[in-house]
Motif scaffolding. Structure first.
Motif, PDB file in Angstrom:
ATOM      1  N   TRP A  97       0.757  -0.963   0.110  1.00  0.00           N
ATOM      2  CA  TRP A  97      -0.107   0.135  -0.102  1.00  0.00           C
ATOM      3  C   TRP A  97       0.953   1.154  -0.118  1.00  0.00           C
ATOM      4  CZ3 TRP A  97      -4.252  -1.897  -1.514  1.00  0.00           C
ATOM      5  CH2 TRP A  97      -4.762  -2.982  -1.296  1.00  0.00           C
ATOM      6  N   PHE A  98       0.240   2.332  -0.761  1.00  0.00           N
ATOM      7  CA  PHE A  98       1.085   3.456  -0.821  1.00  0.00           C
ATOM      8  C   PHE A  98       0.147   4.706  -0.403  1.00  0.00           C
ATOM      9  CE2 PHE A  98       3.530   0.574  -2.794  1.00  0.00           C
ATOM     10  CZ  PHE A  98       5.011   1.269  -3.079  1.00  0.00           C
ATOM     11  N   MET A  99       0.649   5.854  -0.162  1.00  0.00           N
ATOM     12  CA  MET A  99       0.042   7.191  -0.003  1.00  0.00           C
ATOM     13  C   MET A  99       0.787   8.186  -0.554  1.00  0.00           C
ATOM     14  SD  MET A  99       0.922   7.326   4.241  1.00  0.00           S
ATOM     15  CE  MET A  99       2.252   7.087   4.873  1.00  0.00           C
ATOM     16  N   VAL A 100       0.125   9.372  -0.421  1.00  0.00           N
ATOM     17  CA  VAL A 100       0.950  10.737  -0.793  1.00  0.00           C
ATOM     18  C   VAL A 100       0.664  11.593   0.397  1.00  0.00           C
ATOM     19  CG1 VAL A 100       0.544  10.168  -3.230  1.00  0.00           C
ATOM     20  CG2 VAL A 100      -1.362  11.395  -2.212  1.00  0.00           C
ATOM     21  N   ASP A 101       1.596  12.841   0.129  1.00  0.00           N
ATOM     22  CA  ASP A 101       0.872  13.729   1.076  1.00  0.00           C
ATOM     23  C   ASP A 101       0.274  14.946   0.328  1.00  0.00           C
ATOM     24  OD1 ASP A 101       2.589  12.484   3.061  1.00  0.00           O
ATOM     25  OD2 ASP A 101       4.283  13.849   3.195  1.00  0.00           O
ATOM     26  N   VAL A 102      -0.676  15.505   0.949  1.00  0.00           N
ATOM     27  CA  VAL A 102      -1.441  16.415   0.503  1.00  0.00           C
ATOM     28  C   VAL A 102      -1.524  17.848   1.343  1.00  0.00           C
ATOM     29  CG1 VAL A 102      -3.048  15.208  -0.963  1.00  0.00           C
ATOM     30  CG2 VAL A 102      -3.743  15.950   1.411  1.00  0.00           C
ATOM     31  N   GLN A 103      -1.610  18.981   0.896  1.00  0.00           N
ATOM     32  CA  GLN A 103      -1.582  20.112   1.327  1.00  0.00           C
ATOM     33  C   GLN A 103      -2.743  21.024   0.988  1.00  0.00           C
ATOM     34  OE1 GLN A 103       1.610  23.260   0.458  1.00  0.00           O
ATOM     35  NE2 GLN A 103       1.670  23.421   2.897  1.00  0.00           N
ATOM     36  N   LEU A 104      -3.491  21.585   1.987  1.00  0.00           N
ATOM     37  CA  LEU A 104      -4.497  22.390   1.842  1.00  0.00           C
ATOM     38  C   LEU A 104      -4.099  23.648   0.677  1.00  0.00           C
ATOM     39  CD1 LEU A 104      -7.593  23.025   2.220  1.00  0.00           C
ATOM     40  CD2 LEU A 104      -6.869  24.240   4.098  1.00  0.00           C
ATOM     41  N   VAL A 105      -5.014  23.703  -0.398  1.00  0.00           N
ATOM     42  CA  VAL A 105      -4.672  24.961  -1.036  1.00  0.00           C
ATOM     43  C   VAL A 105      -5.944  26.168  -0.521  1.00  0.00           C
ATOM     44  CG1 VAL A 105      -5.211  26.260  -3.358  1.00  0.00           C
ATOM     45  CG2 VAL A 105      -3.808  23.826  -3.267  1.00  0.00           C
ATOM     46  N   ARG A 106      -6.864  25.667  -0.637  1.00  0.00           N
ATOM     47  CA  ARG A 106      -8.133  26.660   0.092  1.00  0.00           C
ATOM     48  C   ARG A 106      -9.336  25.565   0.293  1.00  0.00           C
ATOM     49  NH1 ARG A 106     -11.874  28.455  -3.571  1.00  0.00           N
ATOM     50  NH2 ARG A 106     -11.138  28.079  -5.755  1.00  0.00           N
ATOM     51  N   LYS A 107     -10.313  26.182   1.006  1.00  0.00           N
ATOM     52  CA  LYS A 107     -11.550  25.873   1.194  1.00  0.00           C
ATOM     53  C   LYS A 107     -12.303  26.518  -0.004  1.00  0.00           C
ATOM     54  CE  LYS A 107     -13.004  25.103   5.593  1.00  0.00           C
ATOM     55  NZ  LYS A 107     -13.345  25.365   7.048  1.00  0.00           N
ATOM     56  N   LEU A 108     -13.503  25.745  -0.361  1.00  0.00           N
ATOM     57  CA  LEU A 108     -14.231  26.585  -1.428  1.00  0.00           C
ATOM     58  C   LEU A 108     -15.147  27.403  -0.718  1.00  0.00           C
ATOM     59  CD1 LEU A 108     -15.602  23.585  -3.737  1.00  0.00           C
ATOM     60  CD2 LEU A 108     -13.464  25.074  -4.128  1.00  0.00           C
ATOM     61  N   LYS A 109     -15.648  28.362  -1.539  1.00  0.00           N
ATOM     62  CA  LYS A 109     -16.641  29.328  -0.909  1.00  0.00           C
ATOM     63  C   LYS A 109     -17.861  28.586  -0.431  1.00  0.00           C
ATOM     64  CE  LYS A 109     -14.673  32.965  -3.880  1.00  0.00           C
ATOM     65  NZ  LYS A 109     -14.677  33.401  -5.215  1.00  0.00           N
ATOM     66  N   ARG A 110     -18.151  27.513  -1.157  1.00  0.00           N
ATOM     67  CA  ARG A 110     -19.345  26.712  -0.691  1.00  0.00           C
ATOM     68  C   ARG A 110     -19.120  25.393  -1.036  1.00  0.00           C
ATOM     69  NH1 ARG A 110     -22.854  25.443  -4.665  1.00  0.00           N
ATOM     70  NH2 ARG A 110     -22.199  26.264  -7.049  1.00  0.00           N
ATOM     71  N   LEU A 111     -19.980  24.603  -0.704  1.00  0.00           N
ATOM     72  CA  LEU A 111     -19.927  23.068  -0.960  1.00  0.00           C
ATOM     73  C   LEU A 111     -20.496  22.882  -2.286  1.00  0.00           C
ATOM     74  CD1 LEU A 111     -20.696  20.132   0.734  1.00  0.00           C
ATOM     75  CD2 LEU A 111     -22.241  20.403  -0.732  1.00  0.00           C
ATOM     76  N   ILE A 112     -20.026  22.219  -3.279  1.00  0.00           N
ATOM     77  CA  ILE A 112     -20.447  21.637  -4.443  1.00  0.00           C
ATOM     78  C   ILE A 112     -20.944  20.392  -4.409  1.00  0.00           C
ATOM     79  CG2 ILE A 112     -20.085  21.583  -6.940  1.00  0.00           C
ATOM     80  CD1 ILE A 112     -17.952  23.683  -6.702  1.00  0.00           C
ATOM     81  N   SER A 113     -22.276  20.045  -4.203  1.00  0.00           N
ATOM     82  CA  SER A 113     -22.838  18.723  -3.812  1.00  0.00           C
ATOM     83  C   SER A 113     -22.714  17.774  -5.144  1.00  0.00           C
ATOM     84  CB  SER A 113     -24.131  18.953  -3.156  1.00  0.00           C
ATOM     85  OG  SER A 113     -25.111  19.183  -4.374  1.00  0.00           O
ATOM     86  N   LEU A 114     -22.904  16.521  -4.634  1.00  0.00           N
ATOM     87  CA  LEU A 114     -23.035  15.619  -5.635  1.00  0.00           C
ATOM     88  C   LEU A 114     -24.135  15.847  -6.540  1.00  0.00           C
ATOM     89  CD1 LEU A 114     -21.991  12.988  -6.911  1.00  0.00           C
ATOM     90  CD2 LEU A 114     -23.164  11.643  -5.216  1.00  0.00           C
ATOM     91  N   GLU A 115     -25.327  16.166  -5.758  1.00  0.00           N
ATOM     92  CA  GLU A 115     -26.503  16.509  -6.603  1.00  0.00           C
ATOM     93  C   GLU A 115     -26.251  17.558  -7.736  1.00  0.00           C
ATOM     94  OE1 GLU A 115     -31.129  18.020  -5.363  1.00  0.00           O
ATOM     95  OE2 GLU A 115     -29.431  17.769  -3.820  1.00  0.00           O
ATOM     96  N   GLU A 116     -25.771  18.643  -7.326  1.00  0.00           N
ATOM     97  CA  GLU A 116     -25.421  19.698  -8.201  1.00  0.00           C
ATOM     98  C   GLU A 116     -24.590  19.076  -9.266  1.00  0.00           C
ATOM     99  OE1 GLU A 116     -23.632  24.126  -8.438  1.00  0.00           O
ATOM    100  OE2 GLU A 116     -23.659  23.359  -6.367  1.00  0.00           O
TER     101      GLU A 116
END
Length: 157
Positions: A97-116
């Motif tokens: 098993w492998f992994m990567v490291d991620v870093q936050l760029v930014r939170k979105l201004k709002r959730l973009i839902s699966l429904e949308e």
């Protein structure tokens, strides 16, 4: 540069959890699907962009953007019998098993839902919208990436 969508259950690890980590960086561990593992190990590159997606919640959807800060390396949680991601068949000499490291760029201004997301024919072919797709990591085309980020400023559905 590649683009990805990475799912996480917010009760296990949310965008807010990532925001609170030192340097807003964390390893993406615990992936136990070979196809997703292969993407992290073989395809994800430094600087690749990630749509951070909250899954198994109401409503599920894209909540932020991260970037790959470290390319694939062995997932050390697989070797620790006390860890919930332990895999007794995984060997540090031949890691499964492998992994990567991620870093936050930014939170979105709002959730973009699966429904949308489902409402837009421009997103046809996107893996997250395909019936039966349960992969926690999927590639995203540049066209889909740009369209989704364009949705951020619109009113939610």
């Amino acid at each position: 540069m590649n683009y990805w969508l990475m799912k996480s259950e917010p009760e296990a690890f949310s965008i807010d959890d990532l925001a609170q980590r030192p340097e807003q960086t964390e390893h993406w561990d615990g992936v136990r699907n070979y196809q997703a593992r292969n993407m992290m190990r073989d395809e994800m590159r430094l600087g690749d962009q990630v749509l951070f997606y909250h899954s198994n919640c109401k409503p599920p959807g894209i909540v932020g953007i991260a970037q790959v800060l470290r390319e694939g390396y062995p997932d050390f949680t697989a070797f620790d019998p006390r860890d919930k991601h332990f895999d007794e068949k995984s060997d540090p000499q031949q890691p499964r098993w492998f992994m990567v490291d991620v870093q936050l760029v930014r939170k979105l201004k709002r959730l973009i839902s699966l429904e949308e997301l489902r409402l837009h024919e421009q997103l046809e072919g996107m893996k997250i919208l395909q019936r039966g797709n349960r992969l926690s990591i999927t590639p995203v085309s540049r066209a889909h990436w740009e369209f989704i980020l364009g949705l951020e400023g619109e009113n939610s559905v």
